[in-house]
Scaffold this motif. Sequence first.
Motif, short mmCIF file in Angstrom:
data_model
loop_
_atom_site.label_atom_id
_atom_site.label_comp_id
_atom_site.label_asym_id
_atom_site.label_seq_id
_atom_site.Cartn_x
_atom_site.Cartn_y
_atom_site.Cartn_z
N HIS A 141 59.25 -6.72 59.10
CA HIS A 141 58.15 -6.05 58.39
C HIS A 141 57.45 -5.02 59.27
O HIS A 141 57.00 -3.99 58.78
CB HIS A 141 57.16 -7.06 57.81
CG HIS A 141 56.53 -7.97 58.80
ND1 HIS A 141 57.20 -9.01 59.38
CD2 HIS A 141 55.29 -7.98 59.32
CE1 HIS A 141 56.39 -9.64 60.22
NE2 HIS A 141 55.24 -9.03 60.22
N HIS A 142 57.39 -5.24 60.58
CA HIS A 142 56.81 -4.24 61.48
C HIS A 142 57.76 -3.06 61.66
O HIS A 142 57.33 -1.91 61.69
CB HIS A 142 56.48 -4.86 62.84
CG HIS A 142 55.35 -5.83 62.79
ND1 HIS A 142 55.13 -6.76 63.77
CD2 HIS A 142 54.37 -6.03 61.88
CE1 HIS A 142 54.08 -7.48 63.49
NE2 HIS A 142 53.59 -7.06 62.33
N GLN A 173 50.40 -3.54 59.99
CA GLN A 173 51.82 -3.70 60.34
C GLN A 173 52.28 -2.57 61.26
O GLN A 173 52.98 -2.82 62.25
CB GLN A 173 52.69 -3.71 59.08
CG GLN A 173 52.54 -4.96 58.25
CD GLN A 173 53.27 -4.87 56.92
OE1 GLN A 173 53.67 -3.80 56.48
NE2 GLN A 173 53.44 -6.02 56.27
#
Length: 198
Positions: A141-142, A173
């Motif tokens: 997700h990052h 994020q």
Amino acid sequence: MDEKAERQLTELLAVDLDDGFAELVRVHERAVYAFLLRVSGSATEADDLGQDAFLRAYTALREYAPERRRELKPRAWLMTIAANVWRNHVRTCTRRPTAAWMPVEDALDAWTDQRPGPAEHAALADDQRRLVAVLLELPQHHRIAVVLRHMVGMSYAEVAEVQGCAVGTAKAQVSRGLSRLRRLLDPETSEELKEVTT
């Protein structure tokens, strides 16, 4: 893509799906490929996943009414599909491991859109190799958020739309991803900061 060009594209999609889709691919193909290359680290996977993303996009557009096609935000919509294709691919690979990925060095040829000369290419090769390797170490997700924001050039609102989260979450994020990238790229500085703050 400016707002007027985007409106023309969505109008073409609404009026003539086949011609509109060909234009959609022409305009956004490189961005989708660049995104998939940077999150996967593999030129071969980026090609395959990009084709899958555009196939899914066309299939979806065939089901959309003309009014819905006019309302699309093409770039964010395509990046959402590409991100979902990537997530599905990761889940599938986790369940059914396959052969090793293409070496990072093989992906470097397609890394940059600019064509540096031999001296520049040699100077940048090590940095690019490190960046590709470190990007692959980030949580998914990052990694997706950082690539969308800083490599594809999407706004935080667009990143949030692709990630299916609030804008503040998308900002977090990206920020956490960049912080982790900095630590991974320069561990000595990170250790020095840790010593100073403890």
